[in-house]
Write a protein that holds these residues in place. Structure first.
Motif, mmCIF file in Angstrom:
data_model
loop_
_atom_site.group_PDB
_atom_site.id
_atom_site.type_symbol
_atom_site.label_atom_id
_atom_site.label_comp_id
_atom_site.label_asym_id
_atom_site.label_seq_id
_atom_site.Cartn_x
_atom_site.Cartn_y
_atom_site.Cartn_z
ATOM 1 N N THR A 56 -39.670 -127.530 -57.527
ATOM 2 C CA THR A 56 -38.683 -128.620 -57.488
ATOM 3 C C THR A 56 -37.934 -128.791 -58.797
ATOM 4 O OG1 THR A 56 -40.464 -130.158 -58.078
ATOM 5 C CG2 THR A 56 -39.945 -129.909 -55.725
ATOM 6 N N HIS A 57 -38.605 -128.542 -59.933
ATOM 7 C CA HIS A 57 -37.939 -128.773 -61.215
ATOM 8 C C HIS A 57 -38.627 -127.981 -62.317
ATOM 9 C CE1 HIS A 57 -41.265 -131.663 -61.310
ATOM 10 N NE2 HIS A 57 -41.153 -131.696 -62.619
ATOM 11 N N MET A 58 -38.016 -128.009 -63.494
ATOM 12 C CA MET A 58 -38.576 -127.354 -64.673
ATOM 13 C C MET A 58 -38.635 -128.352 -65.814
ATOM 14 S SD MET A 58 -36.600 -123.725 -64.710
ATOM 15 C CE MET A 58 -36.001 -122.973 -63.192
ATOM 16 N N THR A 59 -39.535 -128.082 -66.737
ATOM 17 C CA THR A 59 -39.591 -128.832 -67.989
ATOM 18 C C THR A 59 -39.253 -127.868 -69.113
ATOM 19 O OG1 THR A 59 -41.359 -130.225 -67.104
ATOM 20 C CG2 THR A 59 -40.988 -130.282 -69.486
ATOM 21 N N VAL A 60 -38.201 -128.170 -69.864
ATOM 22 C CA VAL A 60 -37.844 -127.326 -71.005
ATOM 23 C C VAL A 60 -38.324 -128.015 -72.280
ATOM 24 C CG1 VAL A 60 -35.873 -126.238 -69.881
ATOM 25 C CG2 VAL A 60 -35.538 -128.366 -71.130
ATOM 26 N N ASN A 61 -38.691 -127.207 -73.268
ATOM 27 C CA ASN A 61 -39.285 -127.704 -74.511
ATOM 28 C C ASN A 61 -40.436 -128.662 -74.203
ATOM 29 O OD1 ASN A 61 -37.362 -126.322 -76.172
ATOM 30 N ND2 ASN A 61 -35.881 -127.932 -75.655
ATOM 31 N N PRO A 62 -41.425 -128.198 -73.431
ATOM 32 C CA PRO A 62 -42.472 -129.118 -72.972
ATOM 33 C C PRO A 62 -43.454 -129.500 -74.083
ATOM 34 C CG PRO A 62 -43.030 -126.886 -72.340
ATOM 35 C CD PRO A 62 -41.650 -126.813 -72.962
ATOM 36 N N THR A 63 -43.990 -130.705 -73.950
ATOM 37 C CA THR A 63 -45.223 -131.024 -74.668
ATOM 38 C C THR A 63 -46.382 -130.562 -73.777
ATOM 39 O OG1 THR A 63 -45.376 -133.209 -73.657
ATOM 40 C CG2 THR A 63 -44.167 -133.036 -75.739
ATOM 41 N N TRP A 64 -47.568 -130.507 -74.375
ATOM 42 C CA TRP A 64 -48.742 -130.108 -73.579
ATOM 43 C C TRP A 64 -49.875 -131.070 -73.851
ATOM 44 C CZ3 TRP A 64 -53.282 -126.818 -75.184
ATOM 45 C CH2 TRP A 64 -54.113 -126.529 -74.085
ATOM 46 N N THR A 65 -50.249 -131.826 -72.818
ATOM 47 C CA THR A 65 -51.408 -132.697 -72.914
ATOM 48 C C THR A 65 -52.632 -131.886 -72.508
ATOM 49 O OG1 THR A 65 -50.078 -134.649 -72.410
ATOM 50 C CG2 THR A 65 -52.475 -134.829 -72.118
ATOM 51 N N VAL A 66 -53.586 -131.750 -73.409
ATOM 52 C CA VAL A 66 -54.737 -130.883 -73.164
ATOM 53 C C VAL A 66 -55.546 -131.446 -71.995
ATOM 54 C CG1 VAL A 66 -56.828 -129.887 -74.164
ATOM 55 C CG2 VAL A 66 -54.809 -130.273 -75.605
ATOM 56 N N PRO A 67 -55.742 -130.653 -70.914
ATOM 57 C CA PRO A 67 -56.526 -131.134 -69.773
ATOM 58 C C PRO A 67 -57.971 -131.424 -70.176
ATOM 59 C CG PRO A 67 -55.271 -129.169 -69.195
ATOM 60 C CD PRO A 67 -55.198 -129.305 -70.686
ATOM 61 N N GLN A 101 -34.608 -130.789 -77.019
ATOM 62 C CA GLN A 101 -35.105 -131.972 -76.322
ATOM 63 C C GLN A 101 -36.057 -131.574 -75.184
ATOM 64 O OE1 GLN A 101 -31.601 -133.996 -74.931
ATOM 65 N NE2 GLN A 101 -31.164 -134.888 -76.941
ATOM 66 N N THR A 102 -37.089 -132.382 -74.991
ATOM 67 C CA THR A 102 -37.976 -132.202 -73.845
ATOM 68 C C THR A 102 -37.323 -132.859 -72.639
ATOM 69 O OG1 THR A 102 -39.929 -132.221 -75.276
ATOM 70 C CG2 THR A 102 -40.267 -132.688 -72.923
ATOM 71 N N ARG A 103 -37.039 -132.045 -71.630
ATOM 72 C CA ARG A 103 -36.320 -132.567 -70.456
ATOM 73 C C ARG A 103 -36.892 -131.976 -69.172
ATOM 74 N NH1 ARG A 103 -30.025 -131.584 -70.560
ATOM 75 N NH2 ARG A 103 -30.372 -132.442 -68.472
ATOM 76 N N PRO A 131 -43.645 -129.899 -78.757
ATOM 77 C CA PRO A 131 -42.856 -128.693 -78.452
ATOM 78 C C PRO A 131 -42.735 -127.813 -79.681
ATOM 79 C CG PRO A 131 -41.734 -130.679 -77.695
ATOM 80 C CD PRO A 131 -42.877 -131.137 -78.543
ATOM 81 N N GLY A 132 -42.573 -126.532 -79.421
ATOM 82 C CA GLY A 132 -42.401 -125.607 -80.525
ATOM 83 C C GLY A 132 -42.932 -124.233 -80.175
ATOM 84 N N PRO A 133 -42.789 -123.293 -81.078
ATOM 85 C CA PRO A 133 -43.176 -121.903 -80.788
ATOM 86 C C PRO A 133 -44.667 -121.718 -80.527
ATOM 87 C CG PRO A 133 -42.580 -122.193 -83.108
ATOM 88 C CD PRO A 133 -42.180 -123.439 -82.407
ATOM 89 N N LEU A 150 -47.595 -123.959 -73.588
ATOM 90 C CA LEU A 150 -46.750 -123.770 -72.405
ATOM 91 C C LEU A 150 -45.459 -123.030 -72.732
ATOM 92 C CD1 LEU A 150 -47.149 -127.275 -70.714
ATOM 93 C CD2 LEU A 150 -48.581 -125.238 -70.504
ATOM 94 N N GLY A 151 -45.273 -122.663 -74.007
ATOM 95 C CA GLY A 151 -44.055 -121.953 -74.368
ATOM 96 C C GLY A 151 -42.843 -122.868 -74.328
ATOM 97 N N GLN A 152 -41.718 -122.318 -73.853
ATOM 98 C CA GLN A 152 -40.453 -123.052 -73.890
ATOM 99 C C GLN A 152 -40.044 -123.646 -72.551
ATOM 100 O OE1 GLN A 152 -38.354 -119.570 -75.655
ATOM 101 N NE2 GLN A 152 -37.724 -121.005 -77.258
ATOM 102 N N VAL A 153 -40.707 -123.214 -71.469
ATOM 103 C CA VAL A 153 -40.316 -123.743 -70.162
ATOM 104 C C VAL A 153 -41.521 -123.725 -69.223
ATOM 105 C CG1 VAL A 153 -39.531 -121.495 -69.273
ATOM 106 C CG2 VAL A 153 -38.600 -123.585 -68.302
#
Length: 538
Positions: free
Chosen positions: A352-363, A488-490, A416-418, A422-425
């Motif tokens: 349905t959608h993508m997240t670019v420049n994602p943050t990652w909440t550790v499960p 931006q994280t979007r 977000p970052g290198p 989750l990478g960039q997307v």
């Protein structure tokens, strides 16, 4: 006078034994139809609808028809099914016993219903699988959707004794299924020839340049599976085969190339050297490969029906993603999937959608099993990974003030970052397991042949190109690289959702139609084989 002769001729015909038999059958037909209707009261709905299309006419009154059906049932062995499950070896004998014993309508009707139920069951199994996948794999999330059986067409096929045609129309109408069937026939033929020779169970490694009796065995083994043309010394075992080098004991370049082909088809390291892993794969008996194909024919029946025109297929055991685009092209890429103790599930959903420049909440599982042990050894680990410690409400905490042996209800989130895991997307689709497709900074893992390293989600090589294709094909009008460049994280929606299927095959045809045997990384084959071999009670 001529009229009198005609009457006598008519009476002679009517009084003949054949005419008496036909009249008796006509008289009995109506009670048989009534008995069929009576017995259908407690029958499954599909059986009731089948006979309703026939106005309750019996389907199996003729011996020739029953014999043709029994013969057609034998062909289901080519689908990895057991013809005995459908009473293929008992139907003709049972009908003969009833006919010769002058059975009453009740017994004849019961036989008719049983034979029809065997037919409908076989067709249903061919179309959508002999087993319910939810009973074999509790994590199964793919809807069991398949077109309903065309009972009127099946009734006409019965009357015309076109059973092979009916079976063919019920099978999944996709090339991978037919290639699996062809492979099953081929490997059964190898079994009939006596199977292939095993290599000696020794730690010795075989490689190019070696001269040894074990090399000759290796050559015969690969020749049996079609990876290598045989040599002059092996013509007795393979009559009519084309000959190669006169010394079968020498590990030459042709044999090295054959070993590499074998390794490629078994997801092994492609080095042309016969070490422990390659030797183990070579020594898997042909009977085990036949069972592996049968298991994956069942998986194909579960999935290969009603596929959309465009969709994303994640082949978990094959470590590959295929995007079947609306224009007919197929985009493919290597993937990393869940480790055996963090399995990637089988499911069907829609992107349905993508997240670019994602943050990652550790499960929670990764936090407990991976991150906390590292932080306890070195609290600066969080800073080195660009991670923040948060309260459940999102308030930032000082990691040096947290008791990491009893941290309480904290969250760790990576910016977000290198270095972001989750990478960039991230490519998202709703599911109960919270898995998704995503980029990764660990690009080196894609070079390995076996790639079960993740915590359940799927890392995709070349994911930015894949994301752009999804944007383009769904009319989103977005440029994924420009979105990433914004920093931006979007969350960005697709123009329309794209179906996605995550599935598990341990045998599958490659683009050339050859069968590729994959390691059963999640150990699912044995349970499915046992269930498949359990006799069916009709």
């Amino acid at each position: 006078m001529r009229r009198f002769v005609a009457i006598l001729a008519f009476l002679a015909v009517m009084l003949s034994p054949l005419a008496f038999a036909e009249q008796r059958e006509t008289v009995r037909r109506a009670p048989l139809e009534a008995e069929i209707a009576r017995q259908l009261a407690d029958a499954p709905e599909v059986l009731r609808r089948f006979y309703a299309t026939r106005a309750y006419r019996p389907a199996w009154a003729e011996r020739q028809r029953v014999a043709a059906f029994a013969e057609a049932l034998q062909t289901l062995e080519g689908d990895g099914l057991d013809p005995r499950d459908y009473r293929a070896d008992a139907l003709a004998a049972e009908q003969r016993r009833l006919k010769e014993g002058g059975a009453e309508a009740e017994a004849l009707a019961r036989f008719d219903l049983q034979a029809s139920e065997a037919l409908l069951t076989a067709l249903r199994h061919l179309q959508r699988g002999r087993l319910d996948p939810r009973q074999v794999d509790p994590r199964w999330e793919i809807p069991l959707e398949a077109p309903p059986l065309d009972l009127a067409a099946i009734s006409r096929a019965v009357d015309g004794e076109r059973f092979d045609q009916a079976f063919g129309e019920a099978r999944p109408p996709y090339a991978p299924y037919e290639r699996l069937r062809s492979g099953l026939a081929r490997y059964r033929n190898i079994e009939r020839l006596g199977g292939w020779p095993g290599l000696p169970d020794t730690p010795r490694v075989l490689r190019a340049g070696d001269v040894d009796d074990a090399v000759a065995q290796l050559r015969r083994r690969l020749a049996m599976e079609g990876e290598l043309e045989v040599m002059a010394a092996d013509t007795d075992a393979f009559p009519g085969a084309e000959l190669q080098s006169p010394d079968p004991r020498r590990f030459d370049t042709a044999l090295e190339a054959a070993v590499k082909r074998f390794q490629r088809r078994h997801l092994l390291e492609v080095d042309g050297v016969v070490g422990p892993q390659t030797r183990a794969a070579l020594n898997v008996p042909v009977a085990a490969r036949i069972d592996q194909i049968r298991v994956n024919l069942e998986r194909a029946r579960w999935l290969l029906h009603g596929l959309p025109e465009a969709f994303v297929l994640v082949d978990i055991a094959g470590y590959r993603l295929s995007y079947f685009r609306p224009n007919g092209e197929i985009w493919q890429s290597r993937i990393v999937v869940g480790q055996p103790y963090r399995r990637t599930p089988s499911l069907r959903s829609e992107i349905t959608h993508m997240t670019v420049n994602p943050t990652w909440t550790v499960p929670p599982t990764i936090l407990r099993e991976d991150v906390l042990p590292r932080v306890r050894r070195d609290p600066s680990y969080l800073q080195s990974q660009n991670m923040r410690v948060l309260t459940p409400s999102g308030q930032r905490l000082d990691p040096w003030q947290v008791d990491w042996y009893n941290p309480g209800n904290v969250m760790i989130r990576q910016d977000p970052g290198p270095q972001n895991a989750l990478g960039q997307v991230v490519i998202r689709f709703p599911n109960d397991h919270l898995v998704y497709l995503h980029d990764t900074p660990a690009q080196g893992l894609f070079a390995r042949e076996q790639r079960a390293f993740s915590s359940g989600c799927i890392r995709v090589e070349g994911v930015l190109a894949f994301a752009q294709l999804l944007f383009d094909d769904t009319g989103s009008g977005q440029d994924v690289r420009a979105l990433i460049a914004s920093g931006q994280t979007r969350n960005v929606s697709l123009g329309r959702s794209m179906p996605v299927i995550l599935h598990y095959w341990t045998v599958h045809p490659d683009e050339n139609g050859q069968l590729v045997f994959r390691p059963d990384i999640y150990e699912r084959d044995d349970a499915l084989l046992r269930a498949l071999d359990r006799p069916l009670a009709l």
